[in-house]
Design an enzyme around this catalytic site. Structure first.
Site, mmCIF file in Angstrom:
data_model
loop_
_atom_site.group_PDB
_atom_site.id
_atom_site.type_symbol
_atom_site.label_atom_id
_atom_site.label_comp_id
_atom_site.label_asym_id
_atom_site.label_seq_id
_atom_site.Cartn_x
_atom_site.Cartn_y
_atom_site.Cartn_z
ATOM 1 N N LYS A 193 -3.425 -0.182 46.462
ATOM 2 C CA LYS A 193 -2.718 0.662 47.435
ATOM 3 C C LYS A 193 -1.207 0.426 47.338
ATOM 4 O O LYS A 193 -0.768 -0.711 47.165
ATOM 5 C CB LYS A 193 -3.217 0.324 48.851
ATOM 6 N N GLY B 286 -9.314 9.000 41.602
ATOM 7 C CA GLY B 286 -8.825 8.880 42.972
ATOM 8 C C GLY B 286 -9.795 9.414 44.013
ATOM 9 O O GLY B 286 -10.808 8.785 44.329
ATOM 10 N N CYS C 78 5.531 9.308 46.112
ATOM 11 C CA CYS C 78 4.783 9.474 47.363
ATOM 12 C C CYS C 78 5.459 10.534 48.216
ATOM 13 O O CYS C 78 6.610 10.365 48.625
ATOM 14 C CB CYS C 78 4.701 8.170 48.152
#
Ligand SMILES: Cc1cc2nc3c(=O)[nH]c(=O)nc-3n(C[C@H](O)[C@H](O)[C@H](O)COP(=O)(O)O)c2cc1C
Length: 306
Positions: free
Chosen positions: A47, A266, A131
């Protein structure tokens, strides 16, 4: 039956096979480790970590969409120090490569985290310049050639670990951005991160996600991701790790044929927690039945029409 070679070398790191769990969908491997033999995976990208712990965005931060999902988790994570003290010892028990997904608000953040990770046993850094769910840093570097160049160069100057740069698809030319990463010394690139999207509740006329927008992932984005890997493969010489909507071996092979040396799995881990391991089993079977001795034979083996 004969032996096939599934191992891949990316920037000096040898993965036993090209199947890696994608950042943000496998935690730090603990939960999956109850069900899956983590030793069977090529690697895990953990993560996304930041210098300090983050609680992430307010809920709702997940929404289902046709053939995919939107998320605006916003990099909820325990911070790099806790990762080093609590999670590295856990991951070290397994024979899989650990990639650390590093996110920051500033170049200094990326550099400081790299310095801390230098002194650990992790195998590789994946610099997250993509992100879309945090307000500062991260994707704001990833959408500009200069931003990618500056962060990559600064990290490479201090890193003792191989550095791959995770690219955002939310740009006009992902190939130009990948080229800049290579130019700044990156050892590889990974792509794609999620594509920014929005879902609206027509009764309330409000976005479903508290953050208004989120990142689209899952099978819906796969054709875009494969096309981008193809474009990037033509633009650079460093290894590519491809991802976006992989649900089975055949999907993974599309990325490898387009030019990826390895793939990351994912969103579909949420549908099938055994998926990564299953794809490794299916890959070995496929290679045996098709007389492919070495997975490298397939990388970039695309035959274009016309
Ligand atoms: C819930 C969720 C959290 C994610 N968190 C991260 C993250 O922390 N860092 C990162 O680089 N990518 C993150 N991603 C992006 C995935 O690693 C991957 O790039 C993207 O989802 C496309 O692959 P997929 O369609 O197989 O999910 C996240 C994706 C999802 C769905």
């Amino acid at each position: 039956m004969k032996h096939v070679n599934t191992s891949v070398n990316i920037a000096g790191v040898t993965f036993s096979n090209p199947v890696i769990a994608a950042s943000g969908t496998y935690g730090f491997g603990r939960e999956y480790g109850n069900y899956v033999d983590l030793n069977k995976l090529g690697g895990i990208s953990v993560k996304g970590l930041t210098l300090l712990p983050r609680e992430g965005n307010m809920p709702p931060r997940i929404a289902e969409t046709p053939s995919g999902m939107l998320n605006s988790v916003g990099l909820e994570n325990p911070g790099v120090e806790r990762f080093i003290s609590d999670e590295i010892p856990f991951l070290s028990q397994y024979d899989l490569k650990t990639i650390v997904n590093v996110a920051g608000n500033s170049i200094e953040d990326y550099v400081n985290m790299t310095l801390k990770l230098n002194e650990t046993s992790v195998d590789m850094l994946e610099i997250n310049l993509s992100c879309p769910n945090v307000k500062h840093g991260c994707v704001s570097f990833g959408v500009s050639e200069q931003g990618v160049y500056e962060v990559t160069k600064a990290v490479k100057e201090v890193s003792k670990k191989p550095v791959i740069i995770k690219l955002t698809p939310n740009v006009t030319s992902i190939a130009s951005i990948a080229y800049k990463a290579q130019d700044a010394g990156a050892d590889g690139v990974s792509l794609i991160n999620t594509i920014t999207g929005m879902k609206i509740n027509v009764k309330t006329r409000r976005p479903v996600l508290y953050n208004n927008t989120g990142g689209l992932s899952g099978p819906a984005i796969r054709p875009i991701a494969v096309r981008m890997v193809h474009e990037v493969y033509q633009a650079i010489d460093i290894p590519i790790i491809g991802m976006g909507g992989i649900t089975c071996l055949s999907d993974a092979l599309e990325f490898i044929i387009a030019g990826a040396s390895a793939v990351m799995i994912g969103t579909y881990n949420f549908m099938n927690p055994y998926l990564c391991e299953q794809i490794v089993i299916d890959l070995i079977d496929y290679m045996k039945h098709n007389n492919i001795d070495n997975i490298k034979e397939m990388v970039g083996s695309l035959r274009l029409n016309g």
